[in-house]
Design an enzyme around this catalytic site. Structure first.
Site, PDB file in Angstrom:
ATOM      1  CG  ASP A 171      -2.072   0.931   1.136  1.00 36.80           C
ATOM      2  OD1 ASP A 171      -2.441   1.329   0.013  1.00 36.80           O
ATOM      3  OD2 ASP A 171      -2.640   1.279   2.189  1.00 36.80           O
ATOM      4  CG  HIS A 254      -4.873   3.424  -3.780  1.00 40.09           C
ATOM      5  ND1 HIS A 254      -3.539   3.737  -3.699  1.00 40.09           N
ATOM      6  CD2 HIS A 254      -5.225   2.865  -2.588  1.00 40.09           C
ATOM      7  CE1 HIS A 254      -3.088   3.395  -2.492  1.00 40.09           C
ATOM      8  NE2 HIS A 254      -4.092   2.865  -1.801  1.00 40.09           N
TER       9      HIS A 254
END
Length: 366
Positions: A171, A254
């Site tokens: 992430d 994302h």
């Protein structure tokens, strides 16, 4: 457009930090609802109970239902009203923390966040990712403020499965590249302004820490210990990635993650694992240099992050599946449109297929 940077009111990190949670939460409210999964709450319940008792904070425990969905948020808000709670403590991983943030906003009460894993940059942000009850991405809920407190006990993080920690690195890996894309396109960040120089520097520092310390931090986590490398990567996964993404912006990586949620076979893959592959797709879209691609590929392989479709669950790759993902990735309002050029589903389809081919080739050669 003004430049805007936002952050949590207080960030606390260190081995044994949970022992001070009562002191910090007491300044926010006298009766807390502790929201989290059974595993997350179980990891801190004894220390939390003792600290709350020491500082005269009453609390009730409510277990998280599993998805940060609108029905779940409404359910917990009802529990808060029934118990006359005036502060919420979110415990656990990304979805539980996102739910706690959304609940705090809906109930108009202060929020403390206690991540028990370093798997996403959710703890620090003023954002909740809303899913359907079935786990399909629905929308981003941009909140008016960040958590009042983020408390990270690295001794607890070190006891969590290493895969979760590595997912957090996946992430965080996207943070710098997405921030850079947004800066180049003058795209608005999550609070609706332009990135500050400070936010861009934090995003780049996040990436630099991962490259320098990520592999050795993973090895330490596999032994259940919190070394200084672990401390640095926890800060990168949690604080630097959180500040970097929301104050600089999100872009393709994302959005690709969100696109893959339409394929049920990817639901077992963690958020950061899909974002990791999404980062590779973004680098292909942007036609980044060979040196940048090789650094990212090498890092991902060293820590065990996915660089192929197979590794995120897409075993049988068909044009129909990948076109579904590409269409969802390019949905109106998706963050891929923050790239400094026009992006189409055809371009995303091509980038996904090329990224997968590059990842497979890299694994075979190394």
């Amino acid at each position: 457009m003004s430049k805007i940077m936002i952050s949590p009111s207080r960030y606390v990190q260190g081995a044994g930090a949970i022992a001070d949670i009562g002191k910090h939460v007491a300044s926010l409210g006298a009766k807390a609802l502790v929201l989290g999964g059974k595993r997350g709450i179980g990891a801190i319940e004894n220390e939390l109970s003792a600290s709350f008792k020491e500082h005269d904070v009453e609390f009730v425990i409510e277990y998280f239902g599993g998805e940060c969905s609108r029905p779940e948020i409404d359910r917990v808000v009802t529990v808060i009203k029934q118990n006359n709670v005036n502060v919420i403590v979110g415990v656990g991983g990304g979805k539980a923390l996102d739910a706690a943030k959304a609940v705090a906003y809906s109930a108009k009460i202060p929020l403390a966040v206690v991540p028990t894993i370093a798997a996403t940059d959710a703890p620090c942000s003023a954002l909740s990712v809303i899913y359907t009850p079935d786990g399909i991405f629905e929308s981003y809920l941009v909140l008016p403020k960040n958590p009042d407190l983020v408390l990270v006990d690295t001794a607890i993080i070190a006891k969590a499965p290493a895969r979760l920690f590595v997912s957090g690195m996946g992430d965080a890996l996207a943070t710098w590249f997405e921030a850079d894309a947004c800066a180049k396109s003058f795209a608005a960040n999550l609070p609706g302004g332009l990135s500050t120089s400070a936010a861009l520097c934090l995003a780049k520092l996040c990436y630099d820490i991962l490259i320098e310390y990520g592999f050795r931090a993973k090895l330490a986590l596999e032994q259940g210990v919190a070394t200084e490398a672990v401390e640095k990567v926890v800060e990168a996964n949690t604080l630097l990635s959180g500040l970097g993404f929301e104050s600089s912006g999100l872009a393709a990586a994302h959005a690709v993650h969100n696109g893959f949620t339409v394929l049920e076979e990817t639901h077992h893959a963690y958020h950061g694992e899909k974002v990791s592959f999404g980062t590779l797709v973004q680098l292909i879209l942007e036609n980044r240099t060979t040196a940048e691609l090789e650094e990212v590929l090498g890092f991902c392989k060293s820590v065990g992050l996915p660089i192929t479709l197979k590794e995120i669950g897409v075993i049988e790759v068909t044009p129909d599946k990948i076109r579904q993902v590409a269409e969802a990735t390019c949905a109106p309002g998706e963050t891929i449109h923050n790239e400094p050029f026009s992006v189409s589903p055809d371009a995303v389809y091509a980038a996904i297929m090329a990224a997968d081919a590059l990842g497979r080739t890299y694994l075979n050669q190394n």
